[in-house]
Design an enzyme around this catalytic site. Structure first.
Site, PDB file in Angstrom:
ATOM      1  N   ARG A  50       0.758  -1.382   0.203  1.00 52.67           N
ATOM      2  CA  ARG A  50      -0.212   0.285  -0.469  1.00 52.67           C
ATOM      3  C   ARG A  50       0.866   1.202  -0.659  1.00 52.67           C
ATOM      4  NH1 ARG A  50      -4.069  -1.734   4.861  1.00 52.67           N
ATOM      5  NH2 ARG A  50      -5.577  -3.643   3.592  1.00 52.67           N
ATOM      6  N   ASP A  52       2.019   5.426  -0.106  1.00 54.82           N
ATOM      7  CA  ASP A  52       1.254   6.516   0.407  1.00 54.82           C
ATOM      8  C   ASP A  52       0.986   7.383  -0.631  1.00 54.82           C
ATOM      9  OD1 ASP A  52       1.654   5.289   2.671  1.00 54.82           O
ATOM     10  OD2 ASP A  52       3.762   6.214   3.169  1.00 54.82           O
ATOM     11  N   TYR A 110      12.856  -1.320  -3.378  1.00 49.21           N
ATOM     12  CA  TYR A 110      12.459   0.371  -3.026  1.00 49.21           C
ATOM     13  C   TYR A 110      13.533   1.499  -3.163  1.00 49.21           C
ATOM     14  CZ  TYR A 110       7.737  -0.061  -1.037  1.00 49.21           C
ATOM     15  OH  TYR A 110       6.516  -0.502  -0.632  1.00 49.21           O
ATOM     16  N   ARG A 197      11.232   5.402   4.248  1.00 46.90           N
ATOM     17  CA  ARG A 197      11.028   7.455   4.205  1.00 46.90           C
ATOM     18  C   ARG A 197      11.441   7.535   5.654  1.00 46.90           C
ATOM     19  NH1 ARG A 197       5.212   8.705   4.052  1.00 46.90           N
ATOM     20  NH2 ARG A 197       5.552  10.753   4.252  1.00 46.90           N
TER      21      ARG A 197
END
Length: 253
Positions: A50, A52, A110, A197
């Site tokens: 999911r 953001d 990522y 993050r």
């Protein structure tokens, strides 16, 4: 019924994240609307993760089931005819029925993009985090090495979350330069909510001289979000790839 694996690329700037929401545009909703237009019935897709609001993807994976008798190529062509310009289907592949985009995954890659120069970069304003003062690249690289391995990553998990397992195996945490662009790559078996993050925000503090590289050990040991740095802005984050192979560590680009 046939199960299909769908690989998507998207610019997340205009979306409130992956997951369908009642009053906001999302990637899931846009893809499901395109599928419904093709199949003439509502189809539900399951995403590998999911992402953001504002997060982008080079290789998000989703799965769906349908009895509509289209070939893989026909699904791909039809999807790209119905999807908005900021979402693209890269591939559609028939897979065994036990395939699940989320639970069958055993690794994700990522990237986070930092633009580090004294002047703003207007073409990357929604694609990278702008940092105008020089960063200590060597210190950030050293700090990232402390994050690799199997750890409790509670210090990098934002709340609220229903996750009860903070253990992740981070196999790669690499930094590389492309001119003024610094690209941070993270590969793990799983990630906690906003973990990438939060790690990036903490590494940036190392690069700014607010922490030492060795402080990363203390941050991990604290198992408390307050011990780590800020959460980096969403628009610098990209989901590059989701793996469903034997679990071997892929080489990073």
């Amino acid at each position: 019924m046939t199960t299909f694996k769908l690989v998507l690329e998207y610019d997340g700037t205009q979306y409130a994240g992956w997951q369908r929401q009642p009053n906001a545009p999302t990637i899931q909703a846009a893809v499901e609307e395109a599928l419904a237009a093709i199949a003439q019935t509502r189809l539900t897709i399951i995403g590998a993760g999911r992402t953001d609001a504002g997060v982008h993807a080079f290789g998000q994976v989703a799965s769906f089931r349908t009895d509509r008798g289209l070939s893989q190529r026909e699904w791909l062509r039809a999807l790209n005819a119905h999807l908005p310009a900021d979402i693209s289907a890269l591939s559609v592949k028939a897979v065994p029925d036990h395939f699940h985009a989320r639970y069958s995954a055993n690794g994700k890659l990522y990237e986070y993009h930092l633009m580090n120069r004294s002047e703003r970069a207007p073409l990357l304003r929604e694609r990278a985090w702008m940092l105008y003062k020089p960063l200590d690249f060597a210190a950030m690289t050293e700090a990232a090495a402390y994050l690799t391995g199997s750890h409790d990553f509670s210090s990098f998990e934002t709340a609220p979350t229903d996750n009860e397992n903070p253990q992740c195996r981070l196999q790669r945490a690499d930094l590389r330069r492309q001119g003024d662009l610094i690209i941070l790559s993270f590969y793990a078996d799983r990630f906690l909510k906003q973990m990438v993050r939060s790690m990036v925000g903490t590494l940036v503090e190392v690069g700014q001289g607010k922490r030492t590289a060795a402080d990363m050990r203390t941050v991990l040991a604290a198992r408390a979000r307050a011990a780590a740095g800020r959460t980096a802005p969403a628009h610098g984050l990209y989901l590059v790839r989701v793996d469903y192979t034997d679990g071997s560590i892929p080489s990073l680009p």
